[in-house]
Design an enzyme around this catalytic site. Sequence first.
Site, PDB file in Angstrom:
ATOM      1  N   GLU A 269      17.390  31.653 -13.266  1.00 15.22           N
ATOM      2  CA  GLU A 269      16.937  32.193 -14.540  1.00 15.22           C
ATOM      3  C   GLU A 269      15.603  32.928 -14.468  1.00 15.22           C
ATOM      4  OE1 GLU A 269      15.664  27.764 -14.283  1.00 15.22           O
ATOM      5  OE2 GLU A 269      17.391  28.963 -13.693  1.00 15.22           O
ATOM      6  N   HIS A 293      24.556  30.333 -19.410  1.00 13.49           N
ATOM      7  CA  HIS A 293      23.646  29.271 -18.950  1.00 13.49           C
ATOM      8  C   HIS A 293      22.268  29.854 -18.645  1.00 13.49           C
ATOM      9  CE1 HIS A 293      22.678  25.429 -16.857  1.00 13.49           C
ATOM     10  NE2 HIS A 293      21.961  26.225 -16.071  1.00 13.49           N
ATOM     11  N   GLU A 294      22.238  30.949 -17.882  1.00 11.20           N
ATOM     12  CA  GLU A 294      20.944  31.531 -17.491  1.00 11.20           C
ATOM     13  C   GLU A 294      20.216  32.117 -18.695  1.00 11.20           C
ATOM     14  OE1 GLU A 294      20.190  30.494 -14.699  1.00 11.20           O
ATOM     15  OE2 GLU A 294      22.192  30.091 -13.954  1.00 11.20           O
ATOM     16  N   HIS A 297      18.396  29.437 -20.536  1.00 12.70           N
ATOM     17  CA  HIS A 297      17.136  29.071 -19.882  1.00 12.70           C
ATOM     18  C   HIS A 297      15.942  29.859 -20.417  1.00 12.70           C
ATOM     19  CE1 HIS A 297      17.608  26.040 -16.827  1.00 12.70           C
ATOM     20  NE2 HIS A 297      18.620  26.652 -16.235  1.00 12.70           N
ATOM     21  N   GLU A 316      17.547  21.405 -17.422  1.00 13.97           N
ATOM     22  CA  GLU A 316      18.974  21.653 -17.191  1.00 13.97           C
ATOM     23  C   GLU A 316      19.902  21.017 -18.223  1.00 13.97           C
ATOM     24  OE1 GLU A 316      19.850  23.951 -15.473  1.00 13.97           O
ATOM     25  OE2 GLU A 316      18.276  24.279 -14.003  1.00 13.97           O
ATOM     26  N   ASP A 374      14.479  19.207  -3.721  1.00 12.73           N
ATOM     27  CA  ASP A 374      15.717  19.759  -3.144  1.00 12.73           C
ATOM     28  C   ASP A 374      16.697  18.643  -2.787  1.00 12.73           C
ATOM     29  OD1 ASP A 374      14.808  22.326  -3.379  1.00 12.73           O
ATOM     30  OD2 ASP A 374      14.199  22.545  -1.291  1.00 12.73           O
ATOM     31  N   TYR A 382      22.029  18.065 -15.249  1.00 14.21           N
ATOM     32  CA  TYR A 382      22.826  19.008 -16.025  1.00 14.21           C
ATOM     33  C   TYR A 382      23.808  18.285 -16.945  1.00 14.21           C
ATOM     34  CZ  TYR A 382      21.449  22.571 -12.503  1.00 14.21           C
ATOM     35  OH  TYR A 382      20.753  23.416 -11.677  1.00 14.21           O
TER      36      TYR A 382
END
Length: 613
Positions: A269, A293-294, A297, A316, A374, A382
Amino acid sequence: MGRLGTVDPSSYSEPDLITTEHSALNWTVDFAATKLRGSVLHRFNVLSTNLDKILLDVRDINVTNATLLADGSELPINYFISDPVSDIGQKLTLELPAGTAKGNLNVRIDYETANNASGLQWLTPEQTLGKQHPYMFSQCQAIHARSVVPCQDTPSVKFTYDAVIQHPKELTALMSAIIDKKQEGQTSFKQEVPIPAYLLAIAIGKLVSRPLGPNSNVWAEEAIVDACAEEFSETTTMLKTASDLCGPYVWKQYDLLVMPPSFPFGGMENPCLTFVTPTLLAGDKSLADVVAHEIAHSWTGNLVTNKNFEHFWLNEGFTVFVEAKVVGRMQGQKELDFKMLSNLTDLQECLRTQLAGTPELSKLVVDLSNCGPDDAFSSVPYMKGSTFLRYLEDLFGGPSVFEPFLRDYLKKFAYKSIVTDDFKGALYDYFKDTDKKDKLGEVDWELWLKSEGMPPIIPKFDETLSNVTKELARIWSKSTVAELIDNNNIKQKISIHQLIDFLGKLIEHQDIVDLNERKIELLEDTYNLKQSKNAEVRFRLNRLIIRARLIKRLDEIIEFANSNFRMKFCRPIYRDLAAWPEAKPIAVRNFVSVRDQMMAVCSHTIEKDLGLK
């Protein structure tokens, strides 16, 4: 590892003592050396009296100079890099003169990135579609901005930026900002809305654009740009729908850049310039929801941001929740609920495989004291996060009650970075003097935020579309090939989203009768899977082929794994292959041969999945 800082466990910087307000970047892009060279000028706001040093995050960066700029003069300052943490980075210490006062402070750092910086991907001409020119792009989320620029690499700090980029004159440079000026071989950018470091982004390649709307274009290589414009033609409708729901869009421009296949995520995003994977090009717009979705954001994540990645669900979970609402407004309530239920299938699969050995990472709020963001990345924030919000929405009286609260929450925390308690406080403040105040006591926060596994309560969804896929998965898992051939139920017409969900549910069945070559071929024939260009369909089919242990089809599985390095697809494929003794050595050999074409975040996690790290 321990917690590197008090505000953010993954950052050495001290945002409680000093904060970045603006950064001016000056970069020369060196494709031959695969490095960025240049400087950053940070304007800091010093919050503490007698601050003796500034701590910044770096990762494999070569600093050549640090200079304090004050009253027109330049004062060299002492600096050193220390305290390396594997896969996280190092600490850059800048020593300040005694008696440094509160207020503005300007520091320029001259440096170059490492030729294998974890946040940058350099592609040779052969790795691009056009085969003529090199390509470079960044991926700074979660904590890879520190490999691109010495900075306070924590989402608790937001800053504006401008940039001057020197690049090969035949290439186009784009950033997560508005283009300010273009000359031959030099492009200037301005981002006037404060962003966290992970939203700093750059891409340079032989790129062209097509308009999608008044303030929206799609960028890609020439060979696919028209297909991209067609695939993402609903972008402006999505943007308007999201604005109606969330409030004014503050970023002015909304462009899409369709990335090379090595891009590790579905989308990123980056403000003004969302990066999306080419695996969305299905030819029928069926995977364009990722753009919704993006777009979401732009409010949830970019405008209201998690203070650190322990509270990643605030980015998320909210975004999936808003994305589903955008889809619902465009396609109907049944589709909204079907999307939410499909997400739960994906979450179940994630808990069963990826997080089987680390159930503590299935909590909504995680502890990153000894774990990098990460390594903690999964579908939990999400899917579990958006389910929690749907539960709250239903509890407080549905969308007509909860959506005004959502707008109020986004307005209240716009331009800020927050933790879960801030959200909880906003919910209490909003409802405490209303007829819904009794509902506040019904929310078991401890259970929702700290319990492992699936959401503790599954809200009541419309299951019309989902029941069809559940029944299909049951029939295919319980019936022999002979029984299936005579079963008319399997020939009913289903949507592409139902097909994807059905294949996902079938994978989740512990026992599948007759899972052999004939059954796979019948599945392919019944749903025309061999012809499918849909990456989500092909991904699930490949996983079923692996489960059927069809060794003679291993080449096509490897071919799919090499066709894109989107982590959503290649990580489960490699995990499945690692559990298949005959295939594992071939999978390992293949991974080693393509590892250098992956971004660091992707290769690092697959190495762990394959047991190589």
